[in-house]
Design a protein around this motif. Sequence first.
Motif, PDB file in Angstrom:
ATOM      1  N   GLN A   1       0.776  -0.836   0.169  1.00  0.00           N
ATOM      2  CA  GLN A   1      -0.070  -0.236   0.298  1.00  0.00           C
ATOM      3  C   GLN A   1       0.721   1.359   0.120  1.00  0.00           C
ATOM      4  N   PHE A   2       0.720   2.365  -0.877  1.00  0.00           N
ATOM      5  CA  PHE A   2       0.964   3.328  -0.433  1.00  0.00           C
ATOM      6  C   PHE A   2       0.415   4.159   0.333  1.00  0.00           C
ATOM      7  N   MET A   3       2.031   4.770   0.974  1.00  0.00           N
ATOM      8  CA  MET A   3       1.651   5.735   2.047  1.00  0.00           C
ATOM      9  C   MET A   3       2.383   7.386   1.814  1.00  0.00           C
ATOM     10  N   PRO A   4       1.586   8.589   2.245  1.00  0.00           N
ATOM     11  CA  PRO A   4       1.889   9.067   1.756  1.00  0.00           C
ATOM     12  C   PRO A   4       2.830   9.646   2.768  1.00  0.00           C
ATOM     13  N   GLY A   5       4.809   9.969   2.200  1.00  0.00           N
ATOM     14  CA  GLY A   5       5.248  10.585   3.059  1.00  0.00           C
ATOM     15  C   GLY A   5       6.393  10.083   3.732  1.00  0.00           C
ATOM     16  N   LYS A   6       6.259   8.166   2.873  1.00  0.00           N
ATOM     17  CA  LYS A   6       6.879   7.880   3.373  1.00  0.00           C
ATOM     18  C   LYS A   6       8.134   6.917   1.988  1.00  0.00           C
ATOM     19  N   ARG A   7       9.296   6.822   2.374  1.00  0.00           N
ATOM     20  CA  ARG A   7      10.900   7.279   1.103  1.00  0.00           C
ATOM     21  C   ARG A   7      10.630   5.530   0.655  1.00  0.00           C
ATOM     22  N   VAL A   8      11.292   5.848   0.265  1.00  0.00           N
ATOM     23  CA  VAL A   8      12.024   3.940  -0.746  1.00  0.00           C
ATOM     24  C   VAL A   8      12.277   3.203   0.215  1.00  0.00           C
ATOM     25  N   ARG A   9      13.686   3.645   1.597  1.00  0.00           N
ATOM     26  CA  ARG A   9      13.347   2.640   2.515  1.00  0.00           C
ATOM     27  C   ARG A   9      12.552   1.637   2.867  1.00  0.00           C
ATOM     28  N   TYR A  10      11.409   3.184   3.218  1.00  0.00           N
ATOM     29  CA  TYR A  10      10.186   2.084   4.150  1.00  0.00           C
ATOM     30  C   TYR A  10       9.539   0.708   2.701  1.00  0.00           C
ATOM     31  N   TYR A  11       9.915   1.158   1.932  1.00  0.00           N
ATOM     32  CA  TYR A  11       9.112  -0.077   0.835  1.00  0.00           C
ATOM     33  C   TYR A  11      10.004  -0.880   1.176  1.00  0.00           C
ATOM     34  N   LEU A  12      12.189  -1.018   1.420  1.00  0.00           N
ATOM     35  CA  LEU A  12      12.642  -1.838   1.027  1.00  0.00           C
ATOM     36  C   LEU A  12      12.289  -3.106   2.247  1.00  0.00           C
ATOM     37  N   SER A  13      12.457  -2.306   3.067  1.00  0.00           N
ATOM     38  CA  SER A  13      12.124  -3.075   3.762  1.00  0.00           C
ATOM     39  C   SER A  13      10.742  -3.849   3.808  1.00  0.00           C
ATOM     40  N   SER A  14       9.167  -3.349   3.778  1.00  0.00           N
ATOM     41  CA  SER A  14       8.343  -4.325   3.481  1.00  0.00           C
ATOM     42  C   SER A  14       8.103  -5.468   2.823  1.00  0.00           C
ATOM     43  N   ALA A  15       9.678  -5.413   1.491  1.00  0.00           N
ATOM     44  CA  ALA A  15       9.796  -6.483   0.329  1.00  0.00           C
ATOM     45  C   ALA A  15      11.064  -7.323   1.332  1.00  0.00           C
ATOM     46  N   GLY A  16      10.998  -6.692   2.802  1.00  0.00           N
ATOM     47  CA  GLY A  16      12.129  -7.828   2.810  1.00  0.00           C
ATOM     48  C   GLY A  16      13.209  -7.500   2.744  1.00  0.00           C
ATOM     49  N   GLY A  17      13.191  -6.496   2.362  1.00  0.00           N
ATOM     50  CA  GLY A  17      14.736  -5.580   2.301  1.00  0.00           C
ATOM     51  C   GLY A  17      16.022  -5.897   1.451  1.00  0.00           C
ATOM     52  N   LEU A  18      17.153  -5.443   0.672  1.00  0.00           N
ATOM     53  CA  LEU A  18      17.828  -5.913   0.034  1.00  0.00           C
ATOM     54  C   LEU A  18      18.779  -7.264   0.001  1.00  0.00           C
ATOM     55  N   ASN A  19      18.635  -7.927  -1.287  1.00  0.00           N
ATOM     56  CA  ASN A  19      19.833  -8.964  -0.916  1.00  0.00           C
ATOM     57  C   ASN A  19      20.829  -8.787  -1.252  1.00  0.00           C
ATOM     58  N   GLU A  20      21.904  -9.720  -1.584  1.00  0.00           N
ATOM     59  CA  GLU A  20      22.787  -9.523  -1.609  1.00  0.00           C
ATOM     60  C   GLU A  20      23.292  -8.931  -3.144  1.00  0.00           C
ATOM     61  N   LYS A  21      23.202  -9.075  -4.048  1.00  0.00           N
ATOM     62  CA  LYS A  21      22.558  -9.381  -5.408  1.00  0.00           C
ATOM     63  C   LYS A  21      22.269  -8.019  -5.010  1.00  0.00           C
ATOM     64  N   ALA A  22      22.196  -6.952  -4.960  1.00  0.00           N
ATOM     65  CA  ALA A  22      21.615  -5.531  -4.719  1.00  0.00           C
ATOM     66  C   ALA A  22      22.763  -4.300  -4.973  1.00  0.00           C
ATOM     67  N   LEU A  23      22.164  -3.944  -6.079  1.00  0.00           N
ATOM     68  CA  LEU A  23      23.347  -2.552  -6.087  1.00  0.00           C
ATOM     69  C   LEU A  23      22.246  -1.554  -5.834  1.00  0.00           C
ATOM     70  N   SER A  24      21.947  -0.948  -4.380  1.00  0.00           N
ATOM     71  CA  SER A  24      21.698  -0.463  -3.573  1.00  0.00           C
ATOM     72  C   SER A  24      21.204   1.207  -5.108  1.00  0.00           C
ATOM     73  N   LYS A  25      23.341   1.701  -5.299  1.00  0.00           N
ATOM     74  CA  LYS A  25      22.967   2.950  -5.377  1.00  0.00           C
ATOM     75  C   LYS A  25      22.438   3.603  -6.926  1.00  0.00           C
ATOM     76  N   ARG A  26      21.529   2.504  -7.783  1.00  0.00           N
ATOM     77  CA  ARG A  26      21.284   2.302  -9.006  1.00  0.00           C
ATOM     78  C   ARG A  26      19.745   1.765  -8.541  1.00  0.00           C
ATOM     79  N   ILE A  27      19.253   2.197  -7.107  1.00  0.00           N
ATOM     80  CA  ILE A  27      17.202   2.004  -7.401  1.00  0.00           C
ATOM     81  C   ILE A  27      17.129   3.088  -8.122  1.00  0.00           C
TER      82      ILE A  27
END
Length: 180
Positions: A107-133
């Motif tokens: 669900q979209f939550m007004p004012g929430k940032r990318v990090r909030y949504y990443l945690s709801s998706a279980g966080g980044l895995n080891e292959k993630a290139l976080s500086k290119r999100i």
Amino acid sequence: AQSHVIVNGEVANPGSYALESNNERLSSIINRSGGLTANSFIKGATIYRTQKKDSIPGNVGINLEKALQSPGSNWDIILVAGDSIKIPKEVQTISISGQVFNPCQTQFMPGKRVRYYLSSAGGLNEKALSKRIYVVYANGNIKSTRSFLGINTYPSVTAGSNIIIPQKEKKEQMSESAKV
């Protein structure tokens, strides 16, 4: 030959409209189609251009909100025969795809940032290139993460956005596994 544009989605009277002049603008067609419905998602409005006049066919970036606020301005673009205007329904979800543990829609939550949504998706895995999100907005625009002195500044998130987490290059993965 009459030139038509098509208005689909959340307007009072969707359908095909003949252009009244060769410089009729977006706001004019929206008004002629009876205006937006209460369920419309103005930030997600798109135009698909079929004519190969001066560019390849495809989505034209628009800001319908500004076009309707100031008719005749640069935001209020001149339509071309064959244009297809789509006004989607209000979307209250965000999708997260790519290198997270649990790609999902949430669900979209007004004012929430990318990090909030990443945690709801279980966080980044080891292959993630976080500086290119990057974030693909409902209207098709794309914003990338900016990296400065090792600090990532993520794009803002709006309703209907898709947050995409790309994969590291193979060589970056190799150096990671070499450390283990």
